[in-house]
Motif scaffolding. Structure first.
Motif, PDB file in Angstrom:
ATOM      1  N   LEU A   1      -4.276  -8.726  -3.876  1.00 19.06           N
ATOM      2  CA  LEU A   1      -5.647  -8.362  -4.262  1.00 19.06           C
ATOM      3  C   LEU A   1      -6.028  -6.986  -3.776  1.00 19.06           C
ATOM      4  O   LEU A   1      -6.747  -6.255  -4.460  1.00 19.06           O
ATOM      5  N   ALA A   2      -5.569  -6.598  -2.603  1.00 21.99           N
ATOM      6  CA  ALA A   2      -5.881  -5.281  -2.056  1.00 21.99           C
ATOM      7  C   ALA A   2      -5.216  -4.178  -2.881  1.00 21.99           C
ATOM      8  O   ALA A   2      -5.759  -3.081  -3.013  1.00 21.99           O
ATOM      9  N   LYS A   3      -4.056  -4.479  -3.405  1.00 24.83           N
ATOM     10  CA  LYS A   3      -3.303  -3.493  -4.194  1.00 24.83           C
ATOM     11  C   LYS A   3      -3.991  -3.208  -5.518  1.00 24.83           C
ATOM     12  O   LYS A   3      -3.936  -2.109  -6.033  1.00 24.83           O
TER      13      LYS A   3
ATOM     14  N   CYS B   1       0.798  -1.234   0.000  1.00 24.41           N
ATOM     15  CA  CYS B   1       0.000   0.000   0.000  1.00 24.41           C
ATOM     16  C   CYS B   1       0.827   1.279   0.000  1.00 24.41           C
ATOM     17  O   CYS B   1       0.266   2.364   0.033  1.00 24.41           O
ATOM     18  N   GLY B   2       2.133   1.179   0.005  1.00 28.79           N
ATOM     19  CA  GLY B   2       2.984   2.364  -0.035  1.00 28.79           C
ATOM     20  C   GLY B   2       3.354   2.851   1.358  1.00 28.79           C
ATOM     21  O   GLY B   2       2.866   2.359   2.364  1.00 28.79           O
TER      22      GLY B   2
ATOM     23  N   ASP C   1      -6.536  -0.931   4.887  1.00 29.62           N
ATOM     24  CA  ASP C   1      -7.648  -1.601   5.567  1.00 29.62           C
ATOM     25  C   ASP C   1      -7.878  -2.998   4.994  1.00 29.62           C
ATOM     26  O   ASP C   1      -8.138  -3.948   5.732  1.00 29.62           O
ATOM     27  N   ALA C   2      -7.783  -3.122   3.672  1.00 30.04           N
ATOM     28  CA  ALA C   2      -7.962  -4.426   3.034  1.00 30.04           C
ATOM     29  C   ALA C   2      -6.843  -5.384   3.430  1.00 30.04           C
ATOM     30  O   ALA C   2      -7.094  -6.558   3.721  1.00 30.04           O
ATOM     31  N   VAL C   3      -5.613  -4.896   3.469  1.00 31.76           N
ATOM     32  CA  VAL C   3      -4.485  -5.739   3.877  1.00 31.76           C
ATOM     33  C   VAL C   3      -4.689  -6.212   5.309  1.00 31.76           C
ATOM     34  O   VAL C   3      -4.436  -7.380   5.631  1.00 31.76           O
TER      35      VAL C   3
END
Length: 118
Positions: A115-117, A43-44, A55-57
């Protein structure tokens, strides 16, 4: 190769190998899950951090927790229970299963982060 009674093929795996693998995978999972490695990787960092991705991770991190706990439980109990510890074949099998659960936990986090990325 050392011959171990009760093993028909004569192969022997030192319990140190899966134990070290378990410890390394547990440390990697811990740093990835709670040290922020997976969040930063997918996510950086700092101002480039995507909060929705983070949040997804985190959701995938929590999905990987049961596999990690099963791996931890199998590994620890294999060494603590004398009936398992004194049987080299059973100990090696259980420790190898524990490694598989740690790999599963890492896989859940990696695939989830990917997938979150996207």
């Amino acid at each position: 190769m050392r011959i171990v009674p009760g093993r028909s093929n004569g192969r022997w795996l030192s319990p140190a190998v899966p134990t070290i693998a378990t410890c390394v995978l547990a440390a990697l999972w811990g740093f990835s899950a709670f040290g922020g490695w997976s969040d930063e990787a997918f996510c950086g960092e700092a101002s480039a951090h995507d909060a929705d991705c983070g949040d997804a991770v985190l959701r995938y991190v929590w999905l990987s927790v049961p596999a990690a706990f099963v791996g931890l439980g199998i590994g620890v109990m294999s060494w603590l229970l004398p009936g398992v510890r004194r049987r080299p074949g059973l100990l090696a099998r259980n420790l190898s299963i524990a490694v598989c659960f740690w790999v599963l936990a890492e896989t859940i986090m990696f695939v989830g982060g990917f997938l979150a990325k996207h």
